[in-house]
Write an enzyme that holds these catalytic residues in place. Structure first.
Site, PDB file in Angstrom:
ATOM      1  N   GLU A  52       0.797  -1.208  -0.055  1.00  0.00           N
ATOM      2  CA  GLU A  52      -0.220  -0.018  -0.093  1.00  0.00           C
ATOM      3  C   GLU A  52       0.949   1.164   0.055  1.00  0.00           C
ATOM      4  OE1 GLU A  52      -0.184  -2.658   1.903  1.00  0.00           O
ATOM      5  OE2 GLU A  52      -2.142  -3.249   2.449  1.00  0.00           O
ATOM      6  N   ALA A 164      17.439 -39.967 -13.941  1.00  0.00           N
ATOM      7  CA  ALA A 164      18.899 -40.149 -14.380  1.00  0.00           C
ATOM      8  C   ALA A 164      19.104 -41.706 -14.930  1.00  0.00           C
ATOM      9  CB  ALA A 164      19.821 -39.817 -13.100  1.00  0.00           C
ATOM     10  N   ALA A 165      20.311 -41.575 -15.811  1.00  0.00           N
ATOM     11  CA  ALA A 165      20.437 -43.043 -16.124  1.00  0.00           C
ATOM     12  C   ALA A 165      21.087 -43.825 -15.216  1.00  0.00           C
ATOM     13  CB  ALA A 165      21.298 -43.046 -17.515  1.00  0.00           C
ATOM     14  N   ARG A 186      12.121 -21.247  -9.863  1.00  0.00           N
ATOM     15  CA  ARG A 186      13.023 -21.513  -8.572  1.00  0.00           C
ATOM     16  C   ARG A 186      12.918 -20.157  -7.815  1.00  0.00           C
ATOM     17  NH1 ARG A 186      18.481 -23.231 -10.813  1.00  0.00           N
ATOM     18  NH2 ARG A 186      17.781 -25.780 -10.928  1.00  0.00           N
ATOM     19  N   ASP A 202      26.078 -33.841  -9.277  1.00  0.00           N
ATOM     20  CA  ASP A 202      25.775 -32.751 -10.452  1.00  0.00           C
ATOM     21  C   ASP A 202      26.455 -31.291 -10.105  1.00  0.00           C
ATOM     22  OD1 ASP A 202      23.922 -34.632 -11.307  1.00  0.00           O
ATOM     23  OD2 ASP A 202      22.238 -33.468 -10.671  1.00  0.00           O
ATOM     24  N   GLU A 260      14.409 -30.071  -4.849  1.00  0.00           N
ATOM     25  CA  GLU A 260      14.861 -30.176  -6.171  1.00  0.00           C
ATOM     26  C   GLU A 260      15.546 -31.660  -6.475  1.00  0.00           C
ATOM     27  OE1 GLU A 260      15.321 -26.173  -8.854  1.00  0.00           O
ATOM     28  OE2 GLU A 260      16.395 -28.036  -9.301  1.00  0.00           O
ATOM     29  N   LEU A 265      16.135 -37.913  -1.675  1.00  0.00           N
ATOM     30  CA  LEU A 265      15.547 -36.932  -0.595  1.00  0.00           C
ATOM     31  C   LEU A 265      14.011 -36.862  -0.905  1.00  0.00           C
ATOM     32  CD1 LEU A 265      16.702 -34.772   1.525  1.00  0.00           C
ATOM     33  CD2 LEU A 265      16.675 -33.078  -0.377  1.00  0.00           C
ATOM     34  N   ALA A 268      12.314 -39.475   0.519  1.00  0.00           N
ATOM     35  CA  ALA A 268      12.160 -39.535   2.054  1.00  0.00           C
ATOM     36  C   ALA A 268      11.156 -38.195   2.543  1.00  0.00           C
ATOM     37  CB  ALA A 268      13.600 -39.074   2.703  1.00  0.00           C
TER      38      ALA A 268
HETATM   39  N1  LIG Z   1      16.139 -35.139 -13.159  1.00  0.00           N
HETATM   40  C1  LIG Z   1      16.054 -34.413 -12.161  1.00  0.00           C
HETATM   41  O1  LIG Z   1      15.207 -33.765 -11.840  1.00  0.00           O
HETATM   42  C2  LIG Z   1      17.315 -34.539 -10.997  1.00  0.00           C
HETATM   43  C3  LIG Z   1      17.195 -33.786  -9.989  1.00  0.00           C
HETATM   44  C4  LIG Z   1      18.062 -34.043  -8.850  1.00  0.00           C
HETATM   45  C5  LIG Z   1      18.912 -35.142  -9.072  1.00  0.00           C
HETATM   46  N2  LIG Z   1      18.934 -35.884 -10.072  1.00  0.00           N
HETATM   47  C6  LIG Z   1      19.857 -37.087 -10.235  1.00  0.00           C
HETATM   48  O2  LIG Z   1      19.615 -37.773  -9.015  1.00  0.00           O
HETATM   49  C7  LIG Z   1      21.005 -38.342  -8.841  1.00  0.00           C
HETATM   50  C8  LIG Z   1      21.540 -38.319  -7.191  1.00  0.00           C
HETATM   51  O3  LIG Z   1      20.399 -39.176  -6.594  1.00  0.00           O
HETATM   52  P1  LIG Z   1      20.416 -39.184  -4.939  1.00  0.00           P
HETATM   53  O4  LIG Z   1      19.129 -40.044  -4.937  1.00  0.00           O
HETATM   54  O5  LIG Z   1      21.865 -39.766  -4.760  1.00  0.00           O
HETATM   55  O6  LIG Z   1      20.368 -37.873  -4.689  1.00  0.00           O
HETATM   56  P2  LIG Z   1      19.704 -37.020  -3.356  1.00  0.00           P
HETATM   57  O7  LIG Z   1      18.398 -37.451  -2.908  1.00  0.00           O
HETATM   58  O8  LIG Z   1      19.872 -35.633  -3.754  1.00  0.00           O
HETATM   59  O9  LIG Z   1      20.766 -37.116  -2.171  1.00  0.00           O
HETATM   60  C9  LIG Z   1      20.752 -38.548  -1.646  1.00  0.00           C
HETATM   61  C10 LIG Z   1      21.477 -38.459  -0.141  1.00  0.00           C
HETATM   62  O10 LIG Z   1      20.924 -37.358   0.803  1.00  0.00           O
HETATM   63  C11 LIG Z   1      20.994 -37.785   2.050  1.00  0.00           C
HETATM   64  N3  LIG Z   1      19.760 -37.548   2.888  1.00  0.00           N
HETATM   65  C12 LIG Z   1      19.247 -36.348   3.225  1.00  0.00           C
HETATM   66  N4  LIG Z   1      18.112 -36.868   3.836  1.00  0.00           N
HETATM   67  C13 LIG Z   1      18.012 -38.041   3.844  1.00  0.00           C
HETATM   68  C14 LIG Z   1      16.836 -38.618   4.329  1.00  0.00           C
HETATM   69  N5  LIG Z   1      15.828 -38.479   4.842  1.00  0.00           N
HETATM   70  N6  LIG Z   1      16.950 -40.114   3.893  1.00  0.00           N
HETATM   71  C15 LIG Z   1      17.902 -40.650   3.216  1.00  0.00           C
HETATM   72  N7  LIG Z   1      19.007 -40.117   2.758  1.00  0.00           N
HETATM   73  C16 LIG Z   1      19.053 -38.642   2.881  1.00  0.00           C
HETATM   74  C17 LIG Z   1      21.796 -39.212   1.993  1.00  0.00           C
HETATM   75  O11 LIG Z   1      23.400 -38.667   2.164  1.00  0.00           O
HETATM   76  P3  LIG Z   1      24.187 -38.724   3.376  1.00  0.00           P
HETATM   77  O12 LIG Z   1      24.999 -40.187   3.204  1.00  0.00           O
HETATM   78  O13 LIG Z   1      25.276 -37.772   2.946  1.00  0.00           O
HETATM   79  O14 LIG Z   1      23.557 -38.342   4.418  1.00  0.00           O
HETATM   80  C18 LIG Z   1      21.432 -39.565   0.486  1.00  0.00           C
HETATM   81  O15 LIG Z   1      22.249 -40.564   0.091  1.00  0.00           O
HETATM   82  C19 LIG Z   1      21.898 -37.994  -9.618  1.00  0.00           C
HETATM   83  O16 LIG Z   1      22.296 -38.761 -10.771  1.00  0.00           O
HETATM   84  C20 LIG Z   1      21.206 -36.531 -10.116  1.00  0.00           C
HETATM   85  O17 LIG Z   1      21.600 -36.319 -11.543  1.00  0.00           O
HETATM   86  C21 LIG Z   1      18.103 -35.612 -10.981  1.00  0.00           C
END
Ligand SMILES: NC(=O)c1ccc[n+]([C@@H]2O[C@H](COP(=O)([O-])OP(=O)(O)OC[C@H]3O[C@@H](n4cnc5c(N)ncnc54)[C@H](OP(=O)(O)O)[C@@H]3O)[C@@H](O)[C@H]2O)c1
Length: 330
Positions: A52, A164-165, A186, A202, A260, A265, A268
């Site tokens: 306002e 992801a692949a 974002r 990434d 993201e 994550l 979870a």
């Molecule tokens: N296309 C898309 O939109 C997109 C977006 C993002 C990522 N990606 C791809 O996803 C892949 C990565 O996958 P990601 O699943 O490893 O990544 P993420 O979900 O970002 O990270 C997983 C890690 O987060 C931690 N974490 C935090 N809170 C958690 C919880 N409540 N439960 C379990 N773990 C938790 C753990 O690591 P700690 O051991 O360190 O605790 C776990 O290993 C990459 O290839 C990336 O390129 C794609």
């Protein structure tokens, strides 16, 4: 003078320009119309002056007085002294004749502006566009209702649900325009987070198109130097506990947080049942085996499945963009 809906819709549009810049406050837009029906002032809250006041200053800077004017606000003018004086008082002192607002303030601390204005002789009509105003201010309203920010998950996946692949390659799943769209969205969030897995795989910058939300990485492992360290840096939350994560975000006053990725994550967050909204970008590609966007254990009871319903749908050069709300949500 009489009420004109187009001015109130414009006030709501103006409010949305403040998304990502107002926490812990709501977004608010205001339009001032003189007795001749001419728009003489416009404004939105972007963390400084309230909408306002921005609109009054806008009118004055163009040489217009606002005495006798009509003011259209996306939210009931506040009646609360915080960093700035109550908007109700400022409007009364400015001598406006009418105030129309889209939604009553649901926050008991700031509510009461309409009564104060009426007591001062201003003609007031409220709750004129409740659905539009609730939609645009849904993040802040979630926080008022639940005491925590609205949580949105963003997924960019193939037609077969992969992000992801199997070797981790994920650049790129969606087309250039969809990614530019995601970058625009974002910056409408107060904060953004990824898991340590995505941070390491990434090395993302998580930039917005013109400004960056506060950036968080969630997970326990120590992180090597990251692209996120450039510019304003990031904060790491060394936990897997979403109750703790939400408490941190609530204490910081965020209205909205975007998760993201990646799939661990996101899964979870979904399992913890804290996801209010899903933004789905879906490419028209089939990747075959790879990482699924969501991977949670099967529910033991069919009735326990999570339900989201689509509220917006568009096509971005062959990719789909859809917004889902948790069912039974507003
Ligand atoms: N296309 C898309 O939109 C997109 C977006 C993002 C990522 N990606 C791809 O996803 C892949 C990565 O996958 P990601 O699943 O490893 O990544 P993420 O979900 O970002 O990270 C997983 C890690 O987060 C931690 N974490 C935090 N809170 C958690 C919880 N409540 N439960 C379990 N773990 C938790 C753990 O690591 P700690 O051991 O360190 O605790 C776990 O290993 C990459 O290839 C990336 O390129 C794609």
């Amino acid at each position: 003078m009489s009420y004109e809906e187009k001015h109130l819709l414009h006030a709501i549009e103006l409010a949305e320009r403040g998304l990502g810049q107002t926490f812990p406050n709501p977004i608010v837009g205001a339009v001032i119309v003189n007795p001749e029906g001419e728009v003489i002032g416009e404004g939105f809250h972007a963390g400084g002056d309230h909408a306002e006041i921005v609109a009054i200053k806008d009118a004055q800077s163009k040489g217009y007085g606002v005495t006798g004017a009509s003011v259209y606000c996306s939210l009931e003018p506040c009646n609360h002294s915080g960093k700035t004086p109550p908007c109700s008082t400022s409007l009364i002192e400015a001598g406006v004749a009418e105030v129309y607002f889209a939604l009553s303030d649901p926050n008991p601390i700031a509510a009461g502006g309409a009564s104060a204005l009426r007591e001062a002789g201003v003609q007031v009509e409220g709750d004129l566009l409740v659905n539009d105003a609730v939609y645009s201010n849904r993040a802040w309203i979630t926080k008022v209702r639940l005491g925590r920010p609205r949580i949105t998950v963003k997924i960019a996946q193939t037609l077969d649900g992969r992000v992801a692949a199997s070797d981790g390659k994920s650049k790129w799943i969606t087309n250039d325009s969809a990614r530019a769209h995601a970058k625009q969205l974002r910056e409408q969030f107060d904060a953004i987070c990824v898991g340590t897995g995505t941070a390491v795989a990434d090395n993302p910058t998580l930039r917005g198109a013109t400004r960056n939300p506060k950036r968080f990485v969630i997970g326990n492992r120590d992180l090597p130097s990251l692209a996120l360290n450039q510019e304003e840096g990031f904060e790491q939350l060394k936990t897997h506990d979403f109750t703790h994560v939400l408490k941190v975000f609530s204490d910081k006053g965020f209205n909205s947080v975007l998760i993201e990725g990646g799939p661990t994550l996101i899964s979870a967050a979904l399992s913890s049942d804290v996801v209010d909204e899903i933004h789905l970008y879906q490419a028209g590609s089939i990747l075959g085996s790879g990482k699924s966007s969501v991977d949670i254990p099967e529910f033991t009871d069919f009735s326990h499945q999570l339900h989201y319903e689509i509220t917006a749908l568009s096509i971005i050069e062959g990719d789909i963009f859809a917004i889902y709300f948790k069912k039974d949500d507003q």
